[in-house]
Design a protein around this motif. Structure first.
Motif, mmCIF file in Angstrom:
data_model
loop_
_atom_site.group_PDB
_atom_site.id
_atom_site.type_symbol
_atom_site.label_atom_id
_atom_site.label_comp_id
_atom_site.label_asym_id
_atom_site.label_seq_id
_atom_site.Cartn_x
_atom_site.Cartn_y
_atom_site.Cartn_z
ATOM 1 N N LEU A 1 -8.533 9.172 -24.247
ATOM 2 C CA LEU A 1 -8.393 7.725 -24.310
ATOM 3 C C LEU A 1 -7.805 7.250 -22.983
ATOM 4 N N ILE A 2 -8.531 6.361 -22.296
ATOM 5 C CA ILE A 2 -8.133 5.890 -20.967
ATOM 6 C C ILE A 2 -7.624 4.455 -21.095
ATOM 7 N N PHE A 3 -6.429 4.211 -20.592
ATOM 8 C CA PHE A 3 -5.848 2.871 -20.614
ATOM 9 C C PHE A 3 -6.081 2.205 -19.267
ATOM 10 N N SER A 4 -6.575 0.975 -19.277
ATOM 11 C CA SER A 4 -6.850 0.281 -18.017
ATOM 12 C C SER A 4 -5.573 -0.136 -17.305
ATOM 13 N N GLY A 5 -4.491 -0.356 -18.061
ATOM 14 C CA GLY A 5 -3.232 -0.773 -17.470
ATOM 15 C C GLY A 5 -2.863 -2.193 -17.865
ATOM 16 N N ARG A 6 -1.703 -2.611 -17.422
ATOM 17 C CA ARG A 6 -1.191 -3.949 -17.739
ATOM 18 C C ARG A 6 -0.558 -4.552 -16.497
ATOM 19 N N PRO A 7 -0.644 -5.867 -16.307
ATOM 20 C CA PRO A 7 0.039 -6.489 -15.168
ATOM 21 C C PRO A 7 1.545 -6.350 -15.301
ATOM 22 N N PHE B 1 -10.481 4.396 -15.372
ATOM 23 C CA PHE B 1 -11.130 3.345 -16.162
ATOM 24 C C PHE B 1 -12.219 2.677 -15.327
ATOM 25 N N GLN B 2 -11.909 2.399 -14.083
ATOM 26 C CA GLN B 2 -12.920 1.803 -13.199
ATOM 27 C C GLN B 2 -14.096 2.743 -12.964
ATOM 28 N N HIS B 3 -13.857 4.039 -12.974
ATOM 29 C CA HIS B 3 -14.931 5.010 -12.741
ATOM 30 C C HIS B 3 -16.068 4.829 -13.749
ATOM 31 N N GLY C 1 -16.276 0.002 -13.525
ATOM 32 C CA GLY C 1 -16.264 -0.774 -12.300
ATOM 33 C C GLY C 1 -15.435 -2.038 -12.380
ATOM 34 N N GLN C 2 -14.674 -2.210 -13.445
ATOM 35 C CA GLN C 2 -13.915 -3.441 -13.658
ATOM 36 C C GLN C 2 -12.470 -3.264 -13.194
ATOM 37 N N ALA C 3 -12.136 -3.941 -12.093
ATOM 38 C CA ALA C 3 -10.793 -3.817 -11.538
ATOM 39 C C ALA C 3 -9.798 -4.754 -12.202
ATOM 40 N N GLY C 4 -10.284 -5.760 -12.940
ATOM 41 C CA GLY C 4 -9.377 -6.770 -13.474
ATOM 42 C C GLY C 4 -9.193 -6.761 -14.973
ATOM 43 N N LEU C 5 -9.751 -5.780 -15.681
ATOM 44 C CA LEU C 5 -9.618 -5.729 -17.139
ATOM 45 C C LEU C 5 -8.283 -5.092 -17.517
ATOM 46 N N ALA C 6 -7.361 -5.893 -17.992
ATOM 47 C CA ALA C 6 -6.055 -5.388 -18.410
ATOM 48 C C ALA C 6 -6.020 -5.162 -19.921
ATOM 49 N N GLY D 1 -3.344 7.278 -18.080
ATOM 50 C CA GLY D 1 -3.092 5.961 -17.520
ATOM 51 C C GLY D 1 -1.615 5.648 -17.598
ATOM 52 N N ASP D 2 -1.296 4.375 -17.364
ATOM 53 C CA ASP D 2 0.102 3.926 -17.373
ATOM 54 C C ASP D 2 0.531 3.680 -18.818
ATOM 55 N N VAL D 3 0.724 4.777 -19.540
ATOM 56 C CA VAL D 3 1.023 4.735 -20.976
ATOM 57 C C VAL D 3 2.401 5.348 -21.209
#
Length: 435
Positions: free
Chosen positions: A33-39, A57-59, A62-67, A127-129
């Motif tokens: 399970l890959i977490f995209s991250g949070r601001p 997650f981007q791999h 390709g979405q750099a802004g999906l939090a 990810g940042d979990v």
């Protein structure tokens, strides 16, 4: 409009699924399970810092802004992307692009401040979990062996990734051309930055790294981070290190230009640095040791210093005496992908650390080149008082033409950087093909 890259992206995603399945099988996982991250909030404030999603997650997307979004990979099952898109009148919820991945993956939109439920006997979450979040899922958090395997899977780029990197270079060069025009028109660093952003169709929070726009002596600050709003009285030079992100993939291009007030010796050095960059690009091939290529850059730089009469004596003595390191303290280049300094540049495919040599601590790529790698090649020549002072006080300093150095100090420095894809029997300069 149909997605022209859809067939390449399908092949990219199919290869990703196979690669993840192999890594999970080898390490005993049946789910990742890959977490995209949070601001992140600024301390003591309610404003968020600029956000960029996790590279793995981007791999896939390709979405750099999906939090606050998640991606679940389980062999034999449909890979699922959980997109955090709650109803909100304060902010516009994210909308997905018309790209092939949205058809290939199962996409579920909703609220995902907390991770989705996963049915897996052995799950890894990356990810940042927080560890507590992973424990609540019954998952292992960022297991090192798995991360090493997944990082290695990003080293060799697919045809789809190369196409995205090429388009990123094309758009970045539009910005560089506009920046040069603004410089020649007498604009300030801030105006040059704004010209770059306008021509490349980016807002400042979207660039893959903070653009470096250095006039004159500011070009000697390797990661110069300001934009003066007033133009200088004299226009000696401009150094622009700036990129573009396309579908997650980053261009990283640097150009240096002499100005109308440039010393002729500086203009000649800019031309010769382009030549050195071309020689280094021509030397790229599978099996080339990047550390050895970095050392070749120092030999070429030493020859230029002697040729231009900045240094007396031999080129060999200039290298051995540390003179070239004072004029170029950074590495020759790095891997490039969904991160500007992409992962695994200092780790072998077997996971063995490959630290840089002690005399070149800033070198970010220390492995042999392989087909599929995309690298930057960025030789530099700078007039940095902090480094030139100790050189002047050393025995090797007696070989340096300090009066010429003094003339060139107001020009800051030169960096010429291209992005190059390595193939089995050729290389493709993604920057020069659009310039």
């Amino acid at each position: 409009m149909p997605d022209a890259l859809a067939h390449l992206q399908m092949a990219h995603l199919e290869a990703l699924e196979r690669r993840y399945a192999d890594a999970m099988s080898a390490l005993g996982y049946d789910g990742v399970l890959i977490f995209s991250g949070r601001p992140a909030l600024h301390f003591g404030d309610d404003q968020h810092a600029n956000f960029c999603s996790y590279g793995h997650f981007q791999h896939w997307t390709g979405q750099a802004g999906l939090a606050h979004s998640w991606l679940l990979v389980q062999p034999g099952q449909h890979t699922t992307c959980f997109v955090h898109a709650p109803d909100d009148f304060w902010h516009l919820p994210p909308s997905l692009p018309d790209e092939g991945w949205t058809d290939y993956l199962e996409v579920i939109s909703g609220r995902f401040e907390t991770p989705p439920a996963v049915n897996a006997s052995r799950l890894a979450v990356i990810g940042d979990v927080a560890e507590a979040t992973a424990r609540a899922l019954g998952a292992e958090c960022n297991p090192p062996a798995l991360l090493t395997a997944l990082d290695e899977g990003r080293v060799r780029k697919s045809e789809y990734e190369i196409a995205c990197l090429s388009e990123a270079n094309r758009m970045a060069l539009r910005g560089h051309q506009a920046a040069r025009a603004a410089f020649l028109a007498g604009e300030s660093e801030l105006d040059i930055q704004l010209a770059y952003l306008k021509a490349s169709r980016q807002r400042e929070s979207d660039v893959p790294y903070g653009n470096i726009v250095g006039l004159g002596a500011h070009g000697a600050v390797l990661h110069y981070q300001h934009y003066d709003s007033e133009a200088p009285a004299s226009r000696h030079s401009l150094l622009v290190d700036a990129g573009y992100r396309y579908r997650g993939y980053c261009a990283d291009i640097t150009r240096s230009w002499p100005g109308p007030d440039a010393d002729p010796a500086f203009a000649a050095l800019v031309t010769r640095m382009h030549d050195i960059k071309q020689q280094l690009v021509a030397a790229l091939a599978p099996g080339v040791d990047f550390v050895a290529l970095h050392e070749r850059m120092h030999r070429l730089l030493a020859a230029l210093l002697v040729e231009s009469e900045l240094v007396a004596g031999s080129a060999e003595a200039a290298v051995e005496g540390g003179i070239t390191r004072a004029f170029c303290p950074h590495g020759l280049g790095h891997l490039l992908g969904v991160q500007v300094h992409d992962v695994a540049g200092r780790t072998s495919r077997e996971g063995i650390p490959l630290p840089p040599p002690p005399e070149h601590p800033a070198l970010r790529l220390t492995r042999e080149l392989e087909p599929g790698m995309t690298v930057t090649i960025e030789p530099g020549l700078y007039f940095i008082p902090m480094l030139l002072g100790p050189l002047q006080a050393s025995p090797a300093g007696s070989d340096v033409n300090w009066s010429l150095v003094e003339r060139l100090l107001p020009h800051g420095g030169i960096r010429i950087e291209d992005n190059v894809a390595i193939a089995t029997h050729s290389v493709r300069n993604l920057t020069m093909e659009h310039e």
